[in-house]
Scaffold this motif. Sequence first.
Motif, PDB file in Angstrom:
ATOM      1  N   TRP A  24      -6.509  19.979 -12.620  1.00  8.46           N
ATOM      2  CA  TRP A  24      -6.609  20.598 -11.310  1.00  8.46           C
ATOM      3  C   TRP A  24      -7.811  20.090 -10.539  1.00  8.46           C
ATOM      4  O   TRP A  24      -8.883  19.886 -11.090  1.00  8.46           O
ATOM      5  CB  TRP A  24      -6.774  22.104 -11.441  1.00  8.46           C
ATOM      6  CG  TRP A  24      -5.535  22.885 -11.698  1.00  8.46           C
ATOM      7  CD1 TRP A  24      -4.284  22.392 -11.937  1.00  8.46           C
ATOM      8  CD2 TRP A  24      -5.432  24.301 -11.773  1.00  8.46           C
ATOM      9  NE1 TRP A  24      -3.409  23.427 -12.145  1.00  8.46           N
ATOM     10  CE2 TRP A  24      -4.092  24.604 -12.047  1.00  8.46           C
ATOM     11  CE3 TRP A  24      -6.344  25.327 -11.630  1.00  8.46           C
ATOM     12  CZ2 TRP A  24      -3.634  25.917 -12.177  1.00  8.46           C
ATOM     13  CZ3 TRP A  24      -5.900  26.632 -11.764  1.00  8.46           C
ATOM     14  CH2 TRP A  24      -4.556  26.922 -12.031  1.00  8.46           C
ATOM     15  N   THR A  25      -7.636  19.956  -9.253  1.00  6.13           N
ATOM     16  CA  THR A  25      -8.753  19.734  -8.334  1.00  6.13           C
ATOM     17  C   THR A  25      -9.313  21.114  -7.960  1.00  6.13           C
ATOM     18  O   THR A  25      -8.703  22.151  -8.281  1.00  6.13           O
ATOM     19  CB  THR A  25      -8.286  19.032  -7.044  1.00  6.13           C
ATOM     20  OG1 THR A  25      -7.388  19.920  -6.354  1.00  6.13           O
ATOM     21  CG2 THR A  25      -7.604  17.701  -7.340  1.00  6.13           C
ATOM     22  N   ILE A  26     -10.423  21.106  -7.251  1.00  3.29           N
ATOM     23  CA  ILE A  26     -10.949  22.383  -6.749  1.00  3.29           C
ATOM     24  C   ILE A  26      -9.927  23.030  -5.824  1.00  3.29           C
ATOM     25  O   ILE A  26      -9.714  24.245  -5.878  1.00  3.29           O
ATOM     26  CB  ILE A  26     -12.313  22.190  -6.060  1.00  3.29           C
ATOM     27  CG1 ILE A  26     -13.387  21.947  -7.124  1.00  3.29           C
ATOM     28  CG2 ILE A  26     -12.674  23.391  -5.196  1.00  3.29           C
ATOM     29  CD1 ILE A  26     -14.768  21.681  -6.594  1.00  3.29           C
ATOM     30  N   VAL A  30      -8.466  26.781  -5.996  1.00  5.90           N
ATOM     31  CA  VAL A  30      -8.596  27.660  -4.830  1.00  5.90           C
ATOM     32  C   VAL A  30      -7.240  28.273  -4.470  1.00  5.90           C
ATOM     33  O   VAL A  30      -7.146  29.476  -4.208  1.00  5.90           O
ATOM     34  CB  VAL A  30      -9.197  26.880  -3.637  1.00  5.90           C
ATOM     35  CG1 VAL A  30      -9.008  27.609  -2.334  1.00  5.90           C
ATOM     36  CG2 VAL A  30     -10.671  26.593  -3.900  1.00  5.90           C
ATOM     37  N   LYS A  31      -6.200  27.477  -4.484  1.00  6.62           N
ATOM     38  CA  LYS A  31      -4.857  27.986  -4.166  1.00  6.62           C
ATOM     39  C   LYS A  31      -4.382  28.976  -5.222  1.00  6.62           C
ATOM     40  O   LYS A  31      -3.843  30.029  -4.898  1.00  6.62           O
ATOM     41  CB  LYS A  31      -3.862  26.835  -4.055  1.00  6.62           C
ATOM     42  CG  LYS A  31      -4.051  26.019  -2.798  1.00  6.62           C
ATOM     43  CD  LYS A  31      -3.121  24.832  -2.775  1.00  6.62           C
ATOM     44  CE  LYS A  31      -3.489  23.905  -1.631  1.00  6.62           C
ATOM     45  NZ  LYS A  31      -2.829  22.613  -1.742  1.00  6.62           N
ATOM     46  N   ALA A  32      -4.587  28.635  -6.500  1.00  8.48           N
ATOM     47  CA  ALA A  32      -4.114  29.500  -7.583  1.00  8.48           C
ATOM     48  C   ALA A  32      -4.886  30.817  -7.646  1.00  8.48           C
ATOM     49  O   ALA A  32      -4.306  31.864  -7.940  1.00  8.48           O
ATOM     50  CB  ALA A  32      -4.228  28.767  -8.920  1.00  8.48           C
ATOM     51  N   ALA A  33      -6.189  30.763  -7.360  1.00 14.05           N
ATOM     52  CA  ALA A  33      -7.035  31.956  -7.465  1.00 14.05           C
ATOM     53  C   ALA A  33      -7.186  32.696  -6.138  1.00 14.05           C
ATOM     54  O   ALA A  33      -7.766  33.778  -6.107  1.00 14.05           O
ATOM     55  CB  ALA A  33      -8.417  31.568  -7.990  1.00 14.05           C
ATOM     56  N   ARG A  34      -6.700  32.087  -5.069  1.00 19.25           N
ATOM     57  CA  ARG A  34      -6.825  32.679  -3.729  1.00 19.25           C
ATOM     58  C   ARG A  34      -8.282  33.015  -3.409  1.00 19.25           C
ATOM     59  O   ARG A  34      -8.624  34.149  -3.102  1.00 19.25           O
ATOM     60  CB  ARG A  34      -5.948  33.910  -3.608  1.00 19.25           C
ATOM     61  CG  ARG A  34      -4.495  33.598  -3.756  1.00 19.25           C
ATOM     62  CD  ARG A  34      -3.658  34.819  -3.534  1.00 19.25           C
ATOM     63  NE  ARG A  34      -2.278  34.502  -3.872  1.00 19.25           N
ATOM     64  CZ  ARG A  34      -1.479  35.299  -4.553  1.00 19.25           C
ATOM     65  NH1 ARG A  34      -1.897  36.464  -4.956  1.00 19.25           N
ATOM     66  NH2 ARG A  34      -0.249  34.935  -4.825  1.00 19.25           N
TER      67      ARG A  34
END
Length: 85
Positions: A24-26, A30-34
């Motif tokens: 994963w990239t940052i 960010v998308k997965a963790a919102r």
Amino acid sequence: MDEKEAARILTPAACRAARALLGWTIDDLVKAARTSPNSVSRFERGDGPIRPTTAVQIVQAFAASGVEILNGDGTGVRMLRPDPR
């Protein structure tokens, strides 16, 4: 997992290791963790603590993708199952 536990186990090194294990990239995290990219970047650089609620979101995002944070005497992560993506 409560906020105290998430904040305790989620170290900058564990966060980077979990992302690496998933490829994963940052932005992916960010998308997965919102959460915000600035929060993740700053935390991973060691520029200060992360909010406990954000730590929970990140730990849960990793867990949902099959990665567990293991921090006992040191930093570690492990793949519980293949990433479903």
